[in-house]
Design a protein around this motif. Structure first.
Motif, PDB file in Angstrom:
ATOM      1  N   SER A  10      46.726  26.581  32.078  1.00 55.04           N
ATOM      2  CA  SER A  10      45.947  25.602  32.840  1.00 55.04           C
ATOM      3  C   SER A  10      46.199  25.764  34.339  1.00 55.04           C
ATOM      4  O   SER A  10      45.282  25.611  35.147  1.00 55.04           O
ATOM      5  CB  SER A  10      46.267  24.177  32.384  1.00 55.04           C
ATOM      6  N   VAL A  11      47.437  26.108  34.714  1.00 56.87           N
ATOM      7  CA  VAL A  11      47.739  26.342  36.132  1.00 56.87           C
ATOM      8  C   VAL A  11      47.024  27.601  36.622  1.00 56.87           C
ATOM      9  O   VAL A  11      46.417  27.602  37.695  1.00 56.87           O
ATOM     10  CB  VAL A  11      49.263  26.442  36.360  1.00 56.87           C
ATOM     11  N   CYS A  12      47.079  28.670  35.827  1.00 58.34           N
ATOM     12  CA  CYS A  12      46.434  29.924  36.234  1.00 58.34           C
ATOM     13  C   CYS A  12      44.933  29.747  36.400  1.00 58.34           C
ATOM     14  O   CYS A  12      44.361  30.113  37.428  1.00 58.34           O
ATOM     15  CB  CYS A  12      46.708  31.022  35.209  1.00 58.34           C
ATOM     16  N   ILE A  13      44.296  29.182  35.418  1.00 59.00           N
ATOM     17  CA  ILE A  13      42.845  28.990  35.471  1.00 59.00           C
ATOM     18  C   ILE A  13      42.477  27.958  36.534  1.00 59.00           C
ATOM     19  O   ILE A  13      41.472  28.097  37.235  1.00 59.00           O
ATOM     20  CB  ILE A  13      42.310  28.607  34.084  1.00 59.00           C
ATOM     21  N   GLY A  14      43.292  26.929  36.685  1.00 53.44           N
ATOM     22  CA  GLY A  14      43.040  25.919  37.706  1.00 53.44           C
ATOM     23  C   GLY A  14      43.129  26.475  39.107  1.00 53.44           C
ATOM     24  O   GLY A  14      42.333  26.117  39.983  1.00 53.44           O
ATOM     25  N   GLN A  15      44.093  27.359  39.348  1.00 52.52           N
ATOM     26  CA  GLN A  15      44.222  27.964  40.672  1.00 52.52           C
ATOM     27  C   GLN A  15      43.029  28.866  40.986  1.00 52.52           C
ATOM     28  O   GLN A  15      42.526  28.868  42.115  1.00 52.52           O
ATOM     29  CB  GLN A  15      45.527  28.765  40.779  1.00 52.52           C
ATOM     30  N   VAL A  16      42.588  29.609  40.001  1.00 53.00           N
ATOM     31  CA  VAL A  16      41.416  30.469  40.209  1.00 53.00           C
ATOM     32  C   VAL A  16      40.175  29.619  40.477  1.00 53.00           C
ATOM     33  O   VAL A  16      39.409  29.891  41.405  1.00 53.00           O
ATOM     34  CB  VAL A  16      41.197  31.408  38.997  1.00 53.00           C
ATOM     35  N   ALA A  17      39.979  28.579  39.669  1.00 48.94           N
ATOM     36  CA  ALA A  17      38.817  27.708  39.860  1.00 48.94           C
ATOM     37  C   ALA A  17      38.889  26.992  41.208  1.00 48.94           C
ATOM     38  O   ALA A  17      37.878  26.864  41.905  1.00 48.94           O
ATOM     39  CB  ALA A  17      38.738  26.691  38.726  1.00 48.94           C
ATOM     40  N   GLY A  18      40.079  26.534  41.588  1.00 43.92           N
ATOM     41  CA  GLY A  18      40.247  25.876  42.878  1.00 43.92           C
ATOM     42  C   GLY A  18      39.965  26.802  44.040  1.00 43.92           C
ATOM     43  O   GLY A  18      39.345  26.414  45.030  1.00 43.92           O
ATOM     44  N   TYR A  19      40.414  28.044  43.934  1.00 47.56           N
ATOM     45  CA  TYR A  19      40.159  29.014  44.997  1.00 47.56           C
ATOM     46  C   TYR A  19      38.661  29.290  45.139  1.00 47.56           C
ATOM     47  O   TYR A  19      38.136  29.323  46.242  1.00 47.56           O
ATOM     48  CB  TYR A  19      40.903  30.318  44.715  1.00 47.56           C
ATOM     49  N   ILE A  20      37.994  29.475  44.014  1.00 49.19           N
ATOM     50  CA  ILE A  20      36.556  29.759  44.055  1.00 49.19           C
ATOM     51  C   ILE A  20      35.782  28.575  44.618  1.00 49.19           C
ATOM     52  O   ILE A  20      34.893  28.744  45.464  1.00 49.19           O
ATOM     53  CB  ILE A  20      36.044  30.161  42.651  1.00 49.19           C
ATOM     54  N   MET A  21      36.125  27.362  44.178  1.00 48.52           N
ATOM     55  CA  MET A  21      35.403  26.184  44.658  1.00 48.52           C
ATOM     56  C   MET A  21      35.615  25.943  46.143  1.00 48.52           C
ATOM     57  O   MET A  21      34.680  25.603  46.873  1.00 48.52           O
ATOM     58  CB  MET A  21      35.805  24.952  43.854  1.00 48.52           C
ATOM     59  N   THR A  22      36.848  26.132  46.621  1.00 54.06           N
ATOM     60  CA  THR A  22      37.084  25.919  48.050  1.00 54.06           C
ATOM     61  C   THR A  22      36.472  27.033  48.890  1.00 54.06           C
ATOM     62  O   THR A  22      36.032  26.774  50.009  1.00 54.06           O
ATOM     63  CB  THR A  22      38.591  25.808  48.353  1.00 54.06           C
ATOM     64  N   ALA A  23      36.422  28.250  48.359  1.00 54.09           N
ATOM     65  CA  ALA A  23      35.780  29.342  49.096  1.00 54.09           C
ATOM     66  C   ALA A  23      34.280  29.097  49.205  1.00 54.09           C
ATOM     67  O   ALA A  23      33.683  29.356  50.252  1.00 54.09           O
ATOM     68  CB  ALA A  23      36.050  30.669  48.405  1.00 54.09           C
TER      69      ALA A  23
END
Length: 60
Positions: A10-23
């Motif tokens: 959940s941390v790995c996928i959450g970090q990827v999703a967070g990075y994409i959304m903020t970008a």
């Protein structure tokens, strides 16, 4: 052990999703809050899966 694996992913996928959304939004990435939200969401999904899933009973 299943909880640790669930929280890890959940941390790995959450970090990827967070990075994409903020970008895409053009804002700065706040890693700490993304980590907290990912852990809470992962724990919630894990608890729901433990409560909602009914084990099949053995019938002979």
């Amino acid at each position: 052990m299943k909880l640790v694996v669930a929280l890890f992913w959940s941390v790995c996928i959450g970090q990827v999703a967070g990075y994409i959304m903020t970008a895409l939004a053009g804002v700065t990435d706040n890693v700490f809050w993304t980590l907290i939200v990912s852990l809470i969401f992962g724990l919630f999904v894990y608890l729901v899966s433990k409560i909602a899933v009914i084990e099949p009973s053995e019938s002979k």
